[in-house]
Design an enzyme around this catalytic site. Structure first.
Site, mmCIF file in Angstrom:
data_model
loop_
_atom_site.group_PDB
_atom_site.id
_atom_site.type_symbol
_atom_site.label_atom_id
_atom_site.label_comp_id
_atom_site.label_asym_id
_atom_site.label_seq_id
_atom_site.Cartn_x
_atom_site.Cartn_y
_atom_site.Cartn_z
ATOM 1 N N SER A 136 39.006 -62.117 95.189
ATOM 2 C CA SER A 136 38.955 -63.556 95.495
ATOM 3 C C SER A 136 37.562 -64.094 95.191
ATOM 4 O O SER A 136 36.605 -63.327 95.062
ATOM 5 C CB SER A 136 39.279 -63.795 96.971
ATOM 6 N N GLN A 159 50.474 -52.992 88.099
ATOM 7 C CA GLN A 159 49.294 -52.537 88.839
ATOM 8 C C GLN A 159 49.599 -52.390 90.322
ATOM 9 O O GLN A 159 49.904 -53.380 90.984
ATOM 10 C CB GLN A 159 48.168 -53.574 88.652
ATOM 11 N N SER A 200 47.046 -53.790 95.621
ATOM 12 C CA SER A 200 47.070 -54.433 96.946
ATOM 13 C C SER A 200 48.193 -53.888 97.811
ATOM 14 O O SER A 200 49.240 -53.460 97.317
ATOM 15 C CB SER A 200 47.276 -55.941 96.782
ATOM 16 N N GLU A 226 38.616 -56.464 84.372
ATOM 17 C CA GLU A 226 39.559 -57.526 84.654
ATOM 18 C C GLU A 226 38.855 -58.876 84.655
ATOM 19 O O GLU A 226 39.438 -59.890 84.326
ATOM 20 C CB GLU A 226 40.213 -57.263 86.019
#
Lengths: 401, 379
Positions: free
Chosen positions: A386, A126, A129, A244
């Site tokens: 987060s 993936q 980020s 996810e």
């Protein structure tokens, strides 16, 4: 309202349990018991067994290779997998890009990629980020510039899990730098063997090589490998983030973890009594177990309650927050329970890219990975959005703030 | 596996919630809890006779709607949302539960009266020295011919000033803390020798200290076996504890909603304070406690019929979690409201007071964690 399984569900449970008992590879069981890091082949071994059985993607629609199970059957399946401590199936293909492709992809993309995700032929990673784009994912800067029927991609991704093994990656890239941050992003599928891609390991606190930096330098990507419309990649990203989060509660594996800590605490001594008789330790264990029960029934309510079958809603953020906190507290208690023997550093048997050794590790078996696991699991409240981001999602989407 | 409600259950919730919206708004409640009677008896009558609500958890043979613990939970949650002081818990959940468990002539005699709204029962079980130990009893019932003579002091008996009957735990044998020798009696509340000192409670209800001064009670007041009632008492207190968890869920939901609403109106530094992330995250944490309270209540309801040890562990898990959650949500609701939160003017403070009393009702978090550990975390 009842929490009993129907006779059909009980029969299904037995079928799954028997299948695991007969088919789970012994060599994997051995490596897991020794706390060894697993190789790509190890992960794929179990993946391929489930694929052969037709059970590798229970959540997918039947037409794309799903099982057609009820939510209860899917729940039973994941419980049994965790109960037997099977290696987890990596989510990047099955739980992430797969659903994006069957939801947003073209018929050609579906035909080309989905079968190979199911079979395990393609290993996915993936590319989300970036060094400057973490929680603020939409500020990503990796750019894709159109050149004929290709995009030319330049930039850097980070925290790319298992990219060292990956055949393919799904990437969020900027295709319009003048648009609002969310509106200029596209979703590209990139062959990881393309010229211009460099993967560099990042070693995490426990000594593991799970994550990587990925550098992209003039990487040419055919336009037909873009999923959904140009500049609409954020739609796929949001869809995927919701996916996810489902299953991230990790109830079944945390239940197993609680039993493991109890066993350790009954073995370790604290003066002339087992550690589990220490009232302070016992209280922490009780509170953890009770919090896990609260998480379990919250998940069951979302699975089999009035809103069941409506897909993961923003309240799945609650499952992520509480599930990850519990996973961390488990590793904390395990490390506390093993006492002195949390300290010796065991890098894994045999040759691996971190220079493992063949000496048997110091201390009791259950202590070898206690500290590295504790360190490693700090990731759970950071990844997948987060826990602070999750609170933001609940505040906005559920509470309407 | 099914976590949905039946149509009847949805109907019970909707009917009750509509009725309470019409009859139990905050100002009206404040008026009657501050009246001499401390309640509006017409509401209890309407719950029984117009809504049929008091029969929801009794079987059809008993004249009810065929429900049970889940119906009790639904009703208690709705009562919690309006801070109702109606004696549903002691009358229907506790006395009704005991009568359902014991059956026979006593059940036949009183259950119809409970369903019709004529009987109100208070549960006299706590004693000044006993804390949360149901077996720690100084109240005695001494055999006297065909009946008994009851002596002792019961503390903080909620709803006693309104009660037509009392459900009393007393020793017929054994030492002060023995499991054996505990008996349960259902008696008329106005027998000679029963002395009450009535008072308001901090959460808006009414309660009494009750002194039994050689009260002669008939032999058929005994519920269950003489000296062997502790398992029955533990069971009905577990059912009551889950019902209180449901009430807590309603109270916590209102504390959370009230805080959400207030922070969107209250402006400081030129913006509604709900815009501040530190408050948003706190309200998310409150939301998560409310959701988990709901989950734990359902868990408790579904596990009430498991074998004794599993039932007790489940109920203790629920109550420990909800006692903590009620404190967290209550305290943060007040803090977020600021100064106005610590006055009597807004409803929020009254919800906080009820939430605080629920924390300790039928055992604090510590008490239930102890019991949970004894049952599940042996050496």
């Amino acid at each position: 309202m009842d929490m009993e399984f129907s006779p059909e569900d009980l029969a299904f449970q037995k079928e799954v349990r028997d299948f695991i008992a007969e088919n789970y590879p012994d060599h994997l069981r051995g490596k897991q018991d020794e706390g060894e890091e697993l190789s790509k082949e190890d992960y794929l071994a179990w993946h391929k067994i489930l694929y052969k059985k037709g059970w590798v993607a229970p959540a997918w629609p039947v037409e794309y290779g799903g099982t057609g199970w009820t939510p209860t059957q899917r729940f039973i399946f994941s419980e049994e997998i965790a109960r037997a401590d099977c290696v987890r199936l990596l989510p990047f293909g099955l739980a992430m890009v797969g659903p994006v492709i069957y939801t947003f992809g073209t018929p050609e993309q579906k035909a080309r990629f989905l079968p190979r995700i199911l079979s395990g032929e393609d290993w996915w990673c993936q590319g989300y980020s970036e060094p400057g784009a973490g929680s603020d994912l939409a500020s990503l800067r990796t750019a894709a510039v159109r050149d004929g029927d290709h995009y030319v991609v330049n930039g850097q991704k980070t925290w790319t899990t298992m990219a060292q093994h990956a055949d393919w990656g799904f990437f969020l890239v900027r295709t319009d730098k003048d648009a609002k941050p969310q509106e200029g992003i596209s979703f590209l599928l990139i062959d990881m063997k393309s010229p211009g891609i460099t993967v560099r390991p990042i070693i995490t606190l426990g000594g593991e090589h799970e994550v990587n930096e990925v550098f992209l330098e003039d990487v040419r990507v055919p336009v037909e490998q873009r999923v959904y419309e140009e500049n609409k990649g954020w739609t796929c990203a949001k869809f995927l983030l919701a996916h996810e989060r489902t299953g991230i509660a990790g109830v079944a594996s945390s239940k197993r973890g609680v039993e493991r800590v109890k066993a350790i605490a009954r073995t370790e001594l604290d003066g002339d009594r087992p550690l589990i008789a220490n009232p302070f330790f016992k209280r922490k264990l009780a509170e953890l177990e009770i919090d896990l029960t609260a998480l379990e029934f919250t998940e069951l309510r979302s699975l089999a309650g009035p809103n069941a079958g409506k897909g993961p809603g923003p309240e799945s953020s609650l499952l992520k927050i509480k599930g990850s906190e519990i996973q961390q507290r488990l590793t904390e208690l395990t490390l506390e329970a093993v006492g002195h023997y949390g300290a010796p550093y065991f890098r894994g048997f045999g040759a691996n890219d971190l220079g493992g050794d063949n000496e048997h590790p110091i201390g009791p078996d259950y202590a070898h990975r206690a500290a590295p696991t504790y360190f490693n699991m700090r990731k759970t409240t950071i990844y997948g959005g987060s826990n602070e981001i999750q609170r933001g999602i609940i505040a906005k989407m559920v509470l309407g703030l | 596996m099914d976590f949905t409600y039946t149509e009847t259950q949805d109907m019970i919730r909707d009917t009750l919630s509509r009725f309470l919206a019409d009859t139990y708004d905050f100002e009206t409640r404040q008026k009657f809890i501050n009246s001499d009677a401390g309640r509006d008896p017409a509401i209890w009558t309407a719950l029984a006779q117009e809504l049929g609500m008091l029969g929801a958890s009794f079987s059809e043979e008993q004249g009810g709607l065929g429900g049970g613990a889940l119906e009790n939970a639904i009703i208690m949650e709705e009562l919690g949302k309006v801070l109702a002081v109606e004696p549903y818990l002691p009358t229907v959940v506790i006395a009704g539960g005991a009568l359902k468990a014991v059956g026979g002539a006593q059940a036949k005699a009183l259950i119809p009266d409970i369903i019709a709204g004529g009987a109100i029962v208070a549960f006299a079980y706590a004693e000044p020295q006993g804390r949360y130990d149901l077996a720690n009893l100084r109240t005695t019932a001494k055999k006297d011919g065909a009946g008994y003579v009851l002596s002792g002091h019961k503390g903080v008996v909620y709803a006693a000033p309104w009660a037509t009957h009392l459900l009393v735990t007393a020793r017929t044998g054994g030492g002060q803390r023995d499991r054996d020798g505990v008996s349960l009696f259902l008696i008329d509340a106005n027998l000679p020798g029963i002395v009450r000192r009535d008072y308001p409670t901090v959460d808006g209800s009414r309660a009494s200290e009750i002194y039994f001064e050689n009260v002669a009670i008939p032999g058929d007041a005994l519920l269950g076996g003489e000296g062997a009632a502790l398992p029955l008492i533990e069971r009905i207190v577990d059912e009551a504890t889950v019902a209180v968890c449901a009430e807590a869920t309603g109270v916590m939901q209102k504390l959370h909603e009230g805080t959400l609403e207030y922070t969107q109106q209250r402006k400081q530094f030129g913006v509604p304070i709900a815009k501040f992330q530190v408050l948003q995250h706190r309200m998310v944490d409150m939301f998560m406690e409310v959701e988990q309270a709901r989950s734990m209540t359902i868990m408790g309801v579904l596990k009430l019929d498991l074998p004794e040890n599993e039932r007790m562990a489940a109920v203790s898990a629920a109550k420990a979690k909800i006692s903590r959650g009620a404190k967290f949500v209550g305290q943060n609701a007040i803090q977020t409201h600021g100064g106005i939160g610590i006055t009597q003017e807004l409803a929020i403070g009254h919800y906080f007071k009820r939430a605080t009393m629920i924390e300790g009702q039928f055992g604090s978090a510590d008490h239930h964690l102890d019991r949970y550990e004894r049952l599940t975390l042996a050496d």
